[in-house]
Write a protein that holds these residues in place. Sequence first.
Motif, PDB file in Angstrom:
ATOM      1  N   ILE A  83      17.873  12.654  10.874  1.00 54.32           N
ATOM      2  CA  ILE A  83      18.597  11.401  11.116  1.00 54.32           C
ATOM      3  C   ILE A  83      19.107  10.866   9.788  1.00 54.32           C
ATOM      4  O   ILE A  83      20.184  10.280   9.707  1.00 54.32           O
ATOM      5  N   ASP A  84      18.337  11.061   8.723  1.00 51.33           N
ATOM      6  CA  ASP A  84      18.711  10.453   7.436  1.00 51.33           C
ATOM      7  C   ASP A  84      19.508  11.412   6.554  1.00 51.33           C
ATOM      8  O   ASP A  84      19.588  11.200   5.341  1.00 51.33           O
ATOM      9  N   TYR A  85      20.114  12.421   7.171  1.00 52.15           N
ATOM     10  CA  TYR A  85      20.819  13.405   6.333  1.00 52.15           C
ATOM     11  C   TYR A  85      21.806  12.734   5.384  1.00 52.15           C
ATOM     12  O   TYR A  85      22.621  11.907   5.771  1.00 52.15           O
ATOM     13  N   SER A 131       8.421  13.870   7.362  1.00 51.91           N
ATOM     14  CA  SER A 131       7.971  13.161   6.164  1.00 51.91           C
ATOM     15  C   SER A 131       8.419  13.890   4.907  1.00 51.91           C
ATOM     16  O   SER A 131       8.742  15.092   4.944  1.00 51.91           O
ATOM     17  N   ASN A 132       8.375  13.191   3.801  1.00 49.52           N
ATOM     18  CA  ASN A 132       8.724  13.837   2.532  1.00 49.52           C
ATOM     19  C   ASN A 132       7.769  14.984   2.251  1.00 49.52           C
ATOM     20  O   ASN A 132       8.163  16.051   1.792  1.00 49.52           O
ATOM     21  N   ARG A 133       6.497  14.788   2.518  1.00 47.84           N
ATOM     22  CA  ARG A 133       5.493  15.832   2.291  1.00 47.84           C
ATOM     23  C   ARG A 133       5.838  17.076   3.118  1.00 47.84           C
ATOM     24  O   ARG A 133       5.800  18.198   2.642  1.00 47.84           O
ATOM     25  N   PHE A 191      10.936   3.637  -7.970  1.00 44.75           N
ATOM     26  CA  PHE A 191      10.990   4.986  -8.524  1.00 44.75           C
ATOM     27  C   PHE A 191      11.713   5.941  -7.555  1.00 44.75           C
ATOM     28  O   PHE A 191      12.589   6.718  -7.942  1.00 44.75           O
ATOM     29  N   GLU A 192      11.369   5.831  -6.282  1.00 43.49           N
ATOM     30  CA  GLU A 192      11.997   6.713  -5.290  1.00 43.49           C
ATOM     31  C   GLU A 192      13.476   6.361  -5.100  1.00 43.49           C
ATOM     32  O   GLU A 192      14.310   7.239  -4.899  1.00 43.49           O
ATOM     33  N   LEU A 193      13.789   5.087  -5.168  1.00 40.61           N
ATOM     34  CA  LEU A 193      15.205   4.705  -5.050  1.00 40.61           C
ATOM     35  C   LEU A 193      16.001   5.255  -6.238  1.00 40.61           C
ATOM     36  O   LEU A 193      17.181   5.592  -6.112  1.00 40.61           O
ATOM     37  N   TYR A 239       3.808   4.525   7.216  1.00 43.24           N
ATOM     38  CA  TYR A 239       3.338   5.079   5.943  1.00 43.24           C
ATOM     39  C   TYR A 239       4.374   5.006   4.824  1.00 43.24           C
ATOM     40  O   TYR A 239       4.053   5.182   3.665  1.00 43.24           O
ATOM     41  N   SER A 240       5.630   4.803   5.189  1.00 40.56           N
ATOM     42  CA  SER A 240       6.658   4.663   4.143  1.00 40.56           C
ATOM     43  C   SER A 240       7.733   3.716   4.664  1.00 40.56           C
ATOM     44  O   SER A 240       7.692   3.290   5.818  1.00 40.56           O
ATOM     45  N   THR A 241       8.710   3.420   3.835  1.00 41.96           N
ATOM     46  CA  THR A 241       9.635   2.332   4.199  1.00 41.96           C
ATOM     47  C   THR A 241      10.517   2.642   5.406  1.00 41.96           C
ATOM     48  O   THR A 241      10.943   1.747   6.109  1.00 41.96           O
ATOM     49  N   LYS A 242      10.857   3.913   5.603  1.00 45.21           N
ATOM     50  CA  LYS A 242      11.786   4.354   6.657  1.00 45.21           C
ATOM     51  C   LYS A 242      13.176   3.737   6.460  1.00 45.21           C
ATOM     52  O   LYS A 242      13.896   3.454   7.416  1.00 45.21           O
ATOM     53  N   MET A 243      13.515   3.575   5.221  1.00 45.12           N
ATOM     54  CA  MET A 243      14.837   3.018   4.907  1.00 45.12           C
ATOM     55  C   MET A 243      15.911   4.110   4.819  1.00 45.12           C
ATOM     56  O   MET A 243      17.104   3.817   4.832  1.00 45.12           O
ATOM     57  N   SER A 244      15.494   5.372   4.699  1.00 51.55           N
ATOM     58  CA  SER A 244      16.479   6.411   4.382  1.00 51.55           C
ATOM     59  C   SER A 244      17.630   6.538   5.382  1.00 51.55           C
ATOM     60  O   SER A 244      18.782   6.644   4.957  1.00 51.55           O
ATOM     61  N   PRO A 245      17.394   6.504   6.696  1.00 56.63           N
ATOM     62  CA  PRO A 245      18.555   6.626   7.590  1.00 56.63           C
ATOM     63  C   PRO A 245      19.533   5.459   7.434  1.00 56.63           C
ATOM     64  O   PRO A 245      20.744   5.631   7.501  1.00 56.63           O
ATOM     65  N   ARG A 304       0.824  -1.207   0.000  1.00 61.69           N
ATOM     66  CA  ARG A 304       0.000   0.000   0.000  1.00 61.69           C
ATOM     67  C   ARG A 304       0.859   1.259   0.000  1.00 61.69           C
ATOM     68  O   ARG A 304       0.399   2.346   0.325  1.00 61.69           O
ATOM     69  N   TYR A 305       2.110   1.087  -0.398  1.00 61.16           N
ATOM     70  CA  TYR A 305       3.055   2.203  -0.300  1.00 61.16           C
ATOM     71  C   TYR A 305       2.554   3.469  -0.998  1.00 61.16           C
ATOM     72  O   TYR A 305       2.607   4.566  -0.454  1.00 61.16           O
ATOM     73  N   LYS A 306       2.054   3.311  -2.196  1.00 60.81           N
ATOM     74  CA  LYS A 306       1.694   4.520  -2.952  1.00 60.81           C
ATOM     75  C   LYS A 306       0.524   5.264  -2.296  1.00 60.81           C
ATOM     76  O   LYS A 306       0.455   6.485  -2.335  1.00 60.81           O
TER      77      LYS A 306
HETATM   78  C1  LIG Z   1      13.856  19.390   1.272  1.00 60.81           C
HETATM   79  C2  LIG Z   1      14.103  17.892   1.298  1.00 60.81           C
HETATM   80  C3  LIG Z   1      15.230  17.390   1.949  1.00 60.81           C
HETATM   81  C4  LIG Z   1      15.474  15.999   1.948  1.00 60.81           C
HETATM   82  N1  LIG Z   1      16.596  15.526   2.595  1.00 60.81           N
HETATM   83  C5  LIG Z   1      16.887  14.205   2.544  1.00 60.81           C
HETATM   84  C6  LIG Z   1      18.052  13.680   3.159  1.00 60.81           C
HETATM   85  O1  LIG Z   1      18.876  14.409   3.730  1.00 60.81           O
HETATM   86  N2  LIG Z   1      18.262  12.332   3.109  1.00 60.81           N
HETATM   87  C7  LIG Z   1      17.384  11.489   2.460  1.00 60.81           C
HETATM   88  O2  LIG Z   1      17.621  10.283   2.437  1.00 60.81           O
HETATM   89  N3  LIG Z   1      16.297  11.967   1.862  1.00 60.81           N
HETATM   90  C8  LIG Z   1      16.000  13.280   1.866  1.00 60.81           C
HETATM   91  N4  LIG Z   1      14.865  13.746   1.266  1.00 60.81           N
HETATM   92  C9  LIG Z   1      14.049  12.813   0.485  1.00 60.81           C
HETATM   93  C10 LIG Z   1      12.876  12.144   1.223  1.00 60.81           C
HETATM   94  O3  LIG Z   1      12.139  13.094   1.922  1.00 60.81           O
HETATM   95  C11 LIG Z   1      13.332  11.055   2.177  1.00 60.81           C
HETATM   96  O4  LIG Z   1      14.211  10.179   1.531  1.00 60.81           O
HETATM   97  C12 LIG Z   1      12.144  10.218   2.685  1.00 60.81           C
HETATM   98  O5  LIG Z   1      11.200  11.058   3.294  1.00 60.81           O
HETATM   99  C13 LIG Z   1      12.654   9.187   3.654  1.00 60.81           C
HETATM  100  O6  LIG Z   1      11.614   8.389   4.171  1.00 60.81           O
HETATM  101  P1  LIG Z   1      11.457   6.871   3.700  1.00 60.81           P
HETATM  102  O7  LIG Z   1      12.747   6.166   3.780  1.00 60.81           O
HETATM  103  O8  LIG Z   1      10.325   6.309   4.448  1.00 60.81           O
HETATM  104  O9  LIG Z   1      11.099   7.091   2.175  1.00 60.81           O
HETATM  105  P2  LIG Z   1      10.245   6.203   1.180  1.00 60.81           P
HETATM  106  O10 LIG Z   1       9.110   7.052   0.737  1.00 60.81           O
HETATM  107  O11 LIG Z   1       9.934   4.904   1.743  1.00 60.81           O
HETATM  108  O12 LIG Z   1      11.204   6.042  -0.084  1.00 60.81           O
HETATM  109  C14 LIG Z   1      12.117   4.939  -0.215  1.00 60.81           C
HETATM  110  C15 LIG Z   1      13.513   5.469  -0.379  1.00 60.81           C
HETATM  111  O13 LIG Z   1      13.615   6.212  -1.586  1.00 60.81           O
HETATM  112  C16 LIG Z   1      14.498   7.307  -1.404  1.00 60.81           C
HETATM  113  N5  LIG Z   1      13.785   8.566  -1.626  1.00 60.81           N
HETATM  114  C17 LIG Z   1      12.473   8.806  -1.440  1.00 60.81           C
HETATM  115  N6  LIG Z   1      12.174  10.070  -1.801  1.00 60.81           N
HETATM  116  C18 LIG Z   1      13.335  10.633  -2.200  1.00 60.81           C
HETATM  117  C19 LIG Z   1      13.687  11.914  -2.682  1.00 60.81           C
HETATM  118  N7  LIG Z   1      12.789  12.888  -2.846  1.00 60.81           N
HETATM  119  N8  LIG Z   1      14.976  12.142  -2.976  1.00 60.81           N
HETATM  120  C20 LIG Z   1      15.915  11.190  -2.829  1.00 60.81           C
HETATM  121  N9  LIG Z   1      15.634   9.964  -2.392  1.00 60.81           N
HETATM  122  C21 LIG Z   1      14.367   9.689  -2.081  1.00 60.81           C
HETATM  123  C22 LIG Z   1      14.999   7.243   0.021  1.00 60.81           C
HETATM  124  O14 LIG Z   1      16.232   6.594   0.029  1.00 60.81           O
HETATM  125  C23 LIG Z   1      13.938   6.413   0.716  1.00 60.81           C
HETATM  126  O15 LIG Z   1      14.428   5.713   1.816  1.00 60.81           O
HETATM  127  C24 LIG Z   1      14.589  15.130   1.275  1.00 60.81           C
HETATM  128  C25 LIG Z   1      13.455  15.645   0.640  1.00 60.81           C
HETATM  129  C26 LIG Z   1      13.213  17.013   0.647  1.00 60.81           C
HETATM  130  C27 LIG Z   1      12.002  17.533  -0.050  1.00 60.81           C
END
Ligand SMILES: Cc1cc2nc3c(=O)[nH]c(=O)nc-3n(C[C@H](O)[C@H](O)[C@H](O)COP(=O)(O)OP(=O)(O)OC[C@H]3O[C@@H](n4cnc5c(N)ncnc54)[C@H](O)[C@@H]3O)c2cc1C
Length: 875
Positions: free
Chosen positions: A555-557, A524-526, A440-442, A400-406, A387-389
Amino acid sequence: MASSLPAGISSLKLTVKRENGTSGRSRSMANALPRYPYLFFLSSILSSSRLTLPSSYDDFHRCRAGLLGNETQRSDLSFAPRSAHSRQSALLPRSRCFETAATRCQRSSRSNTCPGRAVQARGPEARTQCFGFWKTGGFRARFISESVYDLRSRLREAGSDLLIRFGRPEDVVDNLVGAFKKDGMDVEGVWMQKEMTSQEVQVEGDIKDRLKKHNVPLEFVHAKTLIHPNDLPFEVSETPDVFTPFRKRVEALGPTMVRPCLTPPETFKPFPPSIPSTPDYRLDVSYEVDVDGLLKKAPESVEKGKDQISFHDILQGLLRPLNDTPLSFAMNITEGSSMLQQRHPASAFPLRGGESSALERLDWYFVRGKSADSSRWGKADPPPVARYKQTRNNLIGHAYSTKMSPFLAYGSISPRVIWEALNAHESKFGEDQNTYWVRFELLWRDYFFFAAEKFGNLLYDVGGFERATDPRQAERKIEDGWWKGWDAAKDGPEHVITRLLEGRTGIPFIDANILELRESGFMSNRGRQNVASFLSKDLGYDWRIGAEFFQSHLIDYDPSSNYGNWQYVAGVGNDPRASRQFNCVKQAKDYDSHGEYVKMWIPALRNLPADNVHTPWLIDVEERRRYGLKTTQMDVTMDAYPGRPVIESESWQKHYDRKEGVGSKMHGNPQEKVKDGKVKRYKKLVPPRQNAQWNNGDGRAPQGGYQGNAQSSTMAPNFLPPMYMHNASGASPTGSADHISPSTSTTPSNHAGGSRERNTSGPPRGLRGGIGAGAAIARTGSPGGLGNAYGGASTPPFSGNVRVGSSIRGGQRGFVGGALASATGRTANVHAETGALSKADRESSWRRGAGSTAVNDGAGTEQVSVSMNNLTTSE
Ligand SMILES: Cc1cc2nc3c(=O)[nH]c(=O)nc-3n(C[C@H](O)[C@H](O)[C@H](O)COP(=O)(O)OP(=O)(O)OC[C@H]3O[C@@H](n4cnc5c(N)ncnc54)[C@H](O)[C@@H]3O)c2cc1C
């Protein structure tokens, strides 16, 4: 270990052999590794490649000396696993520690001038380039530290170890290689993960130079991106300037686009029997009790010795400069130590750092997780990724999302592992827009990496990539006056930027996002898009203020994702529609239609009806009073919130009258489509099941693909947001009601309502008992689970109770039971029912400086008393 070696955080591998070894240096890493003893080590605990140490060495040393009783004896550096602690002193002279922020600014280009920094130079502190935030804030410091010690545990389990050193990478590598050579060892090579952003590439160059004098080569592995740079259908320097052409070209590679993961060896060769001394800090944990739930085997009976150091001590040392000094030079806010180390109960990222945690989350999100209690919903339910989308634009909860970014940012997991998890999921449940969207996000992530490599230092330039892609446009945007400046030294607390960064603009959606970031390290991304657009487009300020603020707090900088996205939103990066601007009132009504999100982070607004909660400046003084809302400019408190927004845009007005729920995109945005994305359907997805019963029409049942089992007989119009994926049942709106409700009425009966949420199985999840409701009970019975309750009294004379229960796996693991009570001037009781609350989380606190203490009554019940502002309570 992660299958894309090397796992870990800027890890370096050192292959050593005795000088009289029998073979020459092996070119291939795979060949080189098993041949001789080798050593994994991290040269800096905090993001070595980014020089983001939160403290000066002096500060760190002072703290460490404090821990060690001012002992200045040199380390004997014994590296046997779980070695006894050895004492040492700071040997690096201050002048050699770090380039100061001011020096860096002097070096930078015209467009990178740094307002106000000249007077702000503070010696060797790791501050951001222009606006003086700490480079690494508390939440990330904790996350990285957890990741490092988890890596060490995993290496130990695989028969090896991790040498942890604190210092500049070039110094540490140089010192270590030099020491080995002096000891008669030959060093075959040093391996590290290849970085792409300019500052990190500079560090690589420094390491390489230092190794030259030892005649030791530096080798790189590419493990950061999904697509190996050598597989790109173009040179990195020819990466398209816009994402879509990039995506289409790489997708055209088909199955060869992503290399398969390597199978990691099950065991590694042991550490060398002795490691020579070096003058760097070693950060060995000598007290291995599972205080923070970090270690697998915790000999909890062992008392901590006088000279022993725990993970907690190390973390405190690392955080001390942040706790003692302001967040930025402009803001007099210091981050309280308790907050820095705690996971906020309402955090959307309640996970700890490290590969173990990453794999657990991966398993839950892609394989094992269910949207509801699996015993109730059956085995056929697809895990959350299905249900990711629909959920990815939500704001509350962790699911609501994967939380893989950090984990991706610090190398705890490879994007290729996630790719393979998607493949596995699709082979079972089929491919659709949901799984495609994660891919797509990756790809976006990869895109920003390659763009950052292509454009080098322009990543940090106020003119952005546009200086290279459209110099004429960019010329206007780097002229004086295009961006407003913020002089951190001169501008006071009422400056619009200071108010923004402290979450008191008077625009709830913006403030709630900032407060979430500051208090949990995640947004959140939003939220990120809205905040970035607000700062750079609505207010017209230098976008780098926000980028640096995010750098400090997230945390995920990650440099390329953060600065790349900020450029994109600010209109100086890769967005072909550079003038695109978010309407933050519309966005708030689209994505937080019922106002739960803003009420969660701004409790002062908890009594406002959803139709007013995003525009509180529209209600008159009388109404404000009725909702218990006082006016403030200086602070956002439990019952006060700014009366006027810092700006009011005309474009917001047409959304003022939109009613709660109308046009909501909380359950997916139908306009969001990849037109040319080739999405095949192998199998029909199992339809999401719902079982929502409402005994009156005021509550809302979970909708649109959420699984929830909610029963309520209450009058509560604001039910728990469905993304919380919970089971709740209720009885009445008062007293012992079992519903989740931010009360929207001012009548006493609603305020006295209780709430209860219960989850007896499943993965770690943040459970919210209730916000603004009279009482909340949250329980989790899940092994490894996180049971958080967030509730409190809202209006006198009602009491708020928060009860947290965490079951205990094997009777000994530390489970996090966080409790947060948000009472206003009345009794708040926090009752944590667990035998093993972690120390940090036992100390529940509220961001206004609340503190709490806990005692175990010996029967598995923690009595926690909480004091907040002028409120002191206990149960
Ligand atoms: C102003 C701004 C600053 C951001 N700074 C960072 C940051 O410092 N580090 C970071 O990892 N992401 C950043 N993002 C992108 C995004 O917001 C986060 O990756 C996402 O919210 C992380 O949550 P998730 O892992 O649950 O993402 P999910 O929605 O589950 O996405 C899966 C993976 O796709 C990648 N991804 C998703 N959206 C983006 C995106 N817009 N750009 C690049 N990769 C993306 C991430 O690796 C993420 O873990 C930023 C976005 C904005 C608009």
